[in-house]
Design a protein around this motif. Structure first.
Motif, PDB file in Angstrom:
ATOM      1  N   GLY A   1       9.094   3.416   2.854  1.00  0.00           N
ATOM      2  CA  GLY A   1       7.761   3.961   2.601  1.00  0.00           C
ATOM      3  C   GLY A   1       7.306   4.848   3.736  1.00  0.00           C
ATOM      4  O   GLY A   1       7.271   4.413   4.890  1.00  0.00           O
ATOM      5  N   GLU A   2       6.977   6.111   3.437  1.00  0.00           N
ATOM      6  CA  GLU A   2       6.540   7.062   4.466  1.00  0.00           C
ATOM      7  C   GLU A   2       5.028   6.999   4.652  1.00  0.00           C
ATOM      8  O   GLU A   2       4.263   6.973   3.678  1.00  0.00           O
ATOM      9  CB  GLU A   2       6.953   8.488   4.102  1.00  0.00           C
ATOM     10  N   THR A   3       4.610   7.008   5.902  1.00  0.00           N
ATOM     11  CA  THR A   3       3.188   6.924   6.205  1.00  0.00           C
ATOM     12  C   THR A   3       2.429   8.169   5.765  1.00  0.00           C
ATOM     13  O   THR A   3       1.292   8.070   5.293  1.00  0.00           O
ATOM     14  CB  THR A   3       2.974   6.684   7.707  1.00  0.00           C
ATOM     15  N   ASN A   4       3.033   9.342   5.912  1.00  0.00           N
ATOM     16  CA  ASN A   4       2.287  10.541   5.518  1.00  0.00           C
ATOM     17  C   ASN A   4       2.155  10.633   4.002  1.00  0.00           C
ATOM     18  O   ASN A   4       1.168  11.191   3.498  1.00  0.00           O
ATOM     19  CB  ASN A   4       2.927  11.816   6.093  1.00  0.00           C
ATOM     20  N   HIS A   5       3.109  10.090   3.251  1.00  0.00           N
ATOM     21  CA  HIS A   5       2.961  10.036   1.797  1.00  0.00           C
ATOM     22  C   HIS A   5       1.738   9.209   1.428  1.00  0.00           C
ATOM     23  O   HIS A   5       0.922   9.616   0.594  1.00  0.00           O
ATOM     24  CB  HIS A   5       4.197   9.414   1.160  1.00  0.00           C
TER      25      HIS A   5
ATOM     26  N   GLY B   1       0.790  -1.232   0.000  1.00  0.00           N
ATOM     27  CA  GLY B   1       0.000   0.000   0.000  1.00  0.00           C
ATOM     28  C   GLY B   1       0.810   1.263   0.000  1.00  0.00           C
ATOM     29  O   GLY B   1       0.255   2.361  -0.121  1.00  0.00           O
ATOM     30  N   SER B   2       2.138   1.157   0.114  1.00  0.00           N
ATOM     31  CA  SER B   2       3.004   2.330   0.211  1.00  0.00           C
ATOM     32  C   SER B   2       3.592   2.692  -1.151  1.00  0.00           C
ATOM     33  O   SER B   2       3.399   1.990  -2.150  1.00  0.00           O
ATOM     34  CB  SER B   2       4.127   2.071   1.203  1.00  0.00           C
ATOM     35  N   TRP B   3       4.327   3.814  -1.159  1.00  0.00           N
ATOM     36  CA  TRP B   3       5.111   4.246  -2.317  1.00  0.00           C
ATOM     37  C   TRP B   3       6.565   4.413  -1.890  1.00  0.00           C
ATOM     38  O   TRP B   3       6.833   4.746  -0.724  1.00  0.00           O
ATOM     39  CB  TRP B   3       4.602   5.596  -2.854  1.00  0.00           C
ATOM     40  N   PRO B   4       7.519   4.213  -2.784  1.00  0.00           N
ATOM     41  CA  PRO B   4       8.908   4.533  -2.442  1.00  0.00           C
ATOM     42  C   PRO B   4       9.032   6.011  -2.057  1.00  0.00           C
ATOM     43  O   PRO B   4       8.338   6.870  -2.607  1.00  0.00           O
ATOM     44  CB  PRO B   4       9.669   4.242  -3.741  1.00  0.00           C
ATOM     45  N   MET B   5       9.915   6.308  -1.103  1.00  0.00           N
ATOM     46  CA  MET B   5      10.093   7.692  -0.663  1.00  0.00           C
ATOM     47  C   MET B   5      10.435   8.621  -1.814  1.00  0.00           C
ATOM     48  O   MET B   5       9.948   9.752  -1.876  1.00  0.00           O
ATOM     49  CB  MET B   5      11.211   7.782   0.372  1.00  0.00           C
ATOM     50  N   LYS B   6      11.296   8.164  -2.710  1.00  0.00           N
ATOM     51  CA  LYS B   6      11.699   8.969  -3.855  1.00  0.00           C
ATOM     52  C   LYS B   6      11.784   8.074  -5.084  1.00  0.00           C
ATOM     53  O   LYS B   6      12.287   6.949  -5.006  1.00  0.00           O
ATOM     54  CB  LYS B   6      13.065   9.626  -3.626  1.00  0.00           C
TER      55      LYS B   6
END
Length: 356
Positions: free
Chosen positions: A83-87, A67-72
């Motif tokens: 993976g950042e939760t706020n993203h 469910g996440s995205w790579p940070m960059k």
């Protein structure tokens, strides 16, 4: 102040930097989900439907199984794999905003699985006390601490997710419980968060994200006003540097508007217009001792914050009340604030024709 046409031109400056694959990059060239979504929201306000569609397709394409995205991401490839939760949480805010602005039910339904996976990733990172840690690293290990700014934004994302879930007839009560627990920590347990108090975002974000309202919001905003606000220029990014930034100033505008402090919101919005470039884009910041733009760049996320602030102040789109209506109930008289929540979540007639 800036005109409706100038706001549209600012949104077009964001579309001009969108990459062929749909990502909206930082000036350095990487894309992250949070700033990408903010840029899509701004383009939605201006009715730039095709760039917005490509941007949300980019999100769907790069979402991972958890469910996440790579940070960059750079050129579509992960550059930082955590993976950042706020993203992840901000995707829910973006899709709910898109629904308010366009009323596109089919798109909302198609986007729902992406939102569900993203918010389930987020709530899985909530601690027993209620804060949500900031990341899960590339090996799948959760961080050991939470960030106040990030959790404030997550609060907004969870509330928007609850609104989406109810609208689509697929209630997610665990998201609402997670948002309630998170709001409690944001109000009453400052020790839950890493100390980032030199950053202005840690000052106003609990208001912007909707966790703090009423008397507490007024007291919080007064507490550090003189620390961060530079009359005539905007607000500092950090307390110990002579540097004002456009994005942070416009986010404070949104926070002030959300609690009904329209006079100061309008004044700050006017103050930061010195960052406007002739093509409608915005310089990221101004170092007011050296009297030069710093960094020497014009950023899409700054332009996006300007568009969202202008929409909140002047009601250019049916999504203009997004930040006032974070917790699902208007904080102002609906007849006064005019936000979409004043119609019980239903869009005004011909809403899609009222965008820029």
């Amino acid at each position: 102040m800036i005109s409706r046409e100038q706001v549209a031109r600012t949104a077009e400056s964001i579309a001009a930097i969108q990459q062929e694959d749909g990502g909206v990059p930082w000036p350095e060239g990487h894309v992250d989900a949070w700033n990408h979504v903010e840029c899509l929201m701004a383009m939605s306000v201006a009715g730039l439907r095709e760039p917005v569609r490509r941007g949300y397709a980019w999100l769907a394409r790069h979402q991972r199984d958890d469910g996440s995205w790579p940070m960059k991401l750079i050129d579509g490839a992960p550059a930082e794999r955590g993976g950042e939760t706020n993203h992840a949480a901000y995707v829910a805010a973006g899709i709910w905003h898109h629904h308010l602005v366009t009323g596109d039910q089919r798109f909302t339904e198609e986007s729902w699985p992406m939102v569900k996976a993203a918010l389930d990733f987020v709530v899985d990172m909530q601690t027993e006390r209620g804060e949500i840690v900031w990341e899960r690293d590339a090996e799948g290990t959760p961080a050991t601490y939470a960030l106040l700014t990030g959790c404030s934004s997550i609060h907004q994302g969870l509330r928007c997710g609850v609104r989406l879930a109810d609208h689509l007839g697929d209630p997610q009560p665990h998201w609402e419980l997670a948002a309630d627990r998170l709001a409690h920590v944001l109000n009453d347990h400052p020790e839950a968060f890493a100390d980032k108090s030199r950053f202005s975002m840690d000052w106003y974000y609990p208001v912007l994200g909707g966790a703090v309202r009423g008397r507490r919001a007024a007291e919080l905003l007064e507490r550090e006003w003189d620390t961060f606000v530079v009359p005539g220029l905007g607000i500092r990014c950090v307390s110990d540097q002579p540097w004002v930034t456009g994005a942070e100033t416009c986010e404070l505008v949104l926070a002030l508007d959300a609690v009904g402090d329209r006079e100061r919101a309008l004044a700050l919005f006017a103050d930061m217009q010195h960052l406007r470039h002739e093509d409608g884009s915005y310089w990221t910041g101004w170092q007011f001792v050296n009297r030069r733009h710093f960094p020497h760049e014009r950023s899409g996320y700054t332009a996006a914050a300007v568009v969202l602030a202008a929409d909140a102040l002047f009601g250019y789109s049916p999504g203009s009340g997004l930040f006032r209506d974070v917790d699902g109930a208007c904080v102002s008289d609906p007849d006064v604030c005019g936000c979409a929540a004043g119609t019980g979540g239903r869009l005004p007639p011909n809403a899609a024709d009222e965008i820029l």
